[in-house]
Design a protein around this motif. Structure first.
Motif, short mmCIF file in Angstrom:
data_model
loop_
_atom_site.label_atom_id
_atom_site.label_comp_id
_atom_site.label_asym_id
_atom_site.label_seq_id
_atom_site.Cartn_x
_atom_site.Cartn_y
_atom_site.Cartn_z
N ASP A 1 0.83 -1.20 0.00
CA ASP A 1 0.00 0.00 0.00
C ASP A 1 0.87 1.26 0.00
O ASP A 1 0.65 2.19 -0.78
CB ASP A 1 -0.91 -0.03 1.23
CG ASP A 1 -1.86 1.16 1.28
OD1 ASP A 1 -2.73 1.25 0.41
OD2 ASP A 1 -1.73 1.98 2.20
N ASN A 2 1.88 1.29 0.86
CA ASN A 2 2.75 2.46 0.95
C ASN A 2 3.66 2.60 -0.26
O ASN A 2 3.92 3.72 -0.73
CB ASN A 2 3.58 2.39 2.23
CG ASN A 2 2.86 3.01 3.40
OD1 ASN A 2 1.67 2.79 3.59
ND2 ASN A 2 3.55 3.80 4.20
N LEU A 3 4.14 1.48 -0.77
CA LEU A 3 4.98 1.53 -1.98
C LEU A 3 4.18 2.08 -3.16
O LEU A 3 4.67 2.92 -3.93
CB LEU A 3 5.51 0.14 -2.30
CG LEU A 3 6.61 -0.41 -1.39
CD1 LEU A 3 6.91 -1.86 -1.72
CD2 LEU A 3 7.89 0.43 -1.54
N ALA A 4 2.94 1.61 -3.32
CA ALA A 4 2.11 2.07 -4.41
C ALA A 4 1.79 3.55 -4.27
O ALA A 4 1.82 4.30 -5.25
CB ALA A 4 0.82 1.26 -4.47
N ALA A 5 1.48 4.00 -3.04
CA ALA A 5 1.14 5.40 -2.82
C ALA A 5 2.32 6.32 -3.10
O ALA A 5 2.15 7.43 -3.59
CB ALA A 5 0.65 5.60 -1.38
N THR A 6 3.54 5.84 -2.79
CA THR A 6 4.73 6.68 -2.95
C THR A 6 5.27 6.67 -4.37
O THR A 6 5.62 7.72 -4.93
CB THR A 6 5.83 6.22 -1.99
OG1 THR A 6 5.32 6.25 -0.65
CG2 THR A 6 7.06 7.11 -2.09
N TYR A 7 5.33 5.49 -4.98
CA TYR A 7 6.03 5.37 -6.25
C TYR A 7 5.09 5.23 -7.46
O TYR A 7 5.56 5.27 -8.59
CB TYR A 7 6.97 4.16 -6.21
CG TYR A 7 8.08 4.33 -5.21
CD1 TYR A 7 9.13 5.21 -5.44
CD2 TYR A 7 8.08 3.62 -4.01
CE1 TYR A 7 10.15 5.38 -4.52
CE2 TYR A 7 9.10 3.77 -3.07
CZ TYR A 7 10.13 4.66 -3.33
OH TYR A 7 11.14 4.84 -2.42
N VAL A 8 3.80 5.04 -7.21
CA VAL A 8 2.84 4.99 -8.33
C VAL A 8 1.90 6.18 -8.23
O VAL A 8 2.08 7.18 -8.91
CB VAL A 8 2.05 3.66 -8.33
CG1 VAL A 8 1.10 3.60 -9.52
CG2 VAL A 8 3.00 2.46 -8.37
#
Length: 300
Positions: free
Chosen positions: A260-267
């Motif tokens: 969830d956090n990876l997607a919010a930050t990098y996508v």
């Protein structure tokens, strides 16, 4: 020099994202663990878990505003959540016919809506700030400032999960709860009261949800439906890990938090849930019982 500095910044940002994701995942894992414990003991998927935990949070905040120390308020949140949840189970769910799982599911949704309505009536529905257990941040690596509350969330969740593992692996009550999960009839033959075990499972599951809510609220604030998003991410975690697996609930929750956090930050923040649930669906298409779950048959 600039390239090295930029690389350091990227590493620091990734570290922050991962720690924040683990903190979020710890919350989802605690809630998912509570859901699985209740489901294994009673076959009920408890959609009211989050709303009941929110009732406990509002009660705790009211007492904290009146002067009660925050740690004692956390204990109050757990107790209130467990008591209100057990009251709802005894008055609304237990009278249902055994095995009527669809009716029980609908009832928990109804209890959730009633709990949110009660919150709005007693405390109103305006957003409120919720105090952190600790303030400040810790510098790690090349200067990344990680909020102390996030580290505390991970630590507290890890201790709680460890205690649950000990309960189920080394105590008589844990063995009884495992027996009921395997077969209520077998447990009855062995002299284990299935209703008593079910109450313990509900109290434990609700207490874990209240603890998760208490760790989550400082960064989200407090309002009647504040735990709706964490609840559905917890569901994603338990389906990803396996609906019948407590270990899977924890691993699934942590995985969902990090993704969830990876997607919010990098996508894109707008696609975080899309990314998480798409990944979950993909896993379930390959392995319908989840990563750690086992194929089960509905009790008759």
């Amino acid at each position: 020099m600039d390239a090295r500095r930029e690389e350091t910044v990227d590493v620091d940002q990734l570290l922050l994202v991962l720690v924040s994701g683990l903190a979020s995942g710890a919350v989802y894992g605690l809630m998912g663990l509570g859901l699985v414990i209740i489901y294994r003991a009673t076959d009920v998927v408890n959609f009211a878990l989050a709303s009941l935990a929110t009732v406990g949070l509002y009660a705790a905040l009211s007492l904290h505003d009146s002067g009660l120390p925050l740690l004692l308020a956390a204990v109050v949140a757990i107790i209130v959540t467990a008591v209100v949840g057990l009251g709802a189970r005894e008055t609304v769910l237990r009278p249902l016919a055994q095995g009527d799982l669809l009716a029980a599911l609908v009832m928990t949704i109804g209890v959730s809506l009633i709990a949110e309505s009660v919150i709005s009536t007693i405390w109103d529905d305006q957003p409120r700030l919720f105090p952190s257990l600790v303030e400040g941040s810790v510098s790690i690596g090349g200067g990344a400032a990680i909020p102390t509350q996030s580290l505390l969330t991970i630590a507290v969740a890890a201790v709680a999960m460890g205690l649950v593992a000990y309960l189920f692996g080394r105590t008589t009550i844990g063995s009884a709860m495992r027996a009921v999960a395997e077969s209520a009839d077998t447990a009855q033959i062995l002299g284990l009261g299935s209703q008593r075990i079910a109450r313990i499972a509900w109290a434990l599951g609700l207490g874990l949800a209240a603890l998760a809510a208490f760790l989550y609220a400082p960064r989200s604030g407090l309002m009647p439906a504040v735990l709706s998003a964490p609840l559905f991410r917890a569901f994603a975690g338990i389906f990803l890990g396996g609906l019948t697996s407590m270990y899977g609930a924890v691993v699934g929750g942590l995985t969902v938090g990090v993704l969830d956090n990876l997607a919010a930050t990098y996508v894109s923040a707008g696609y975080r849930d899309t990314f998480v649930f798409s990944f979950t669906i993909l896993v379930l298409l390959i392995r319908p019982q989840g990563l750690f779950g086992e194929r089960t048959f509905q009790r008759v």
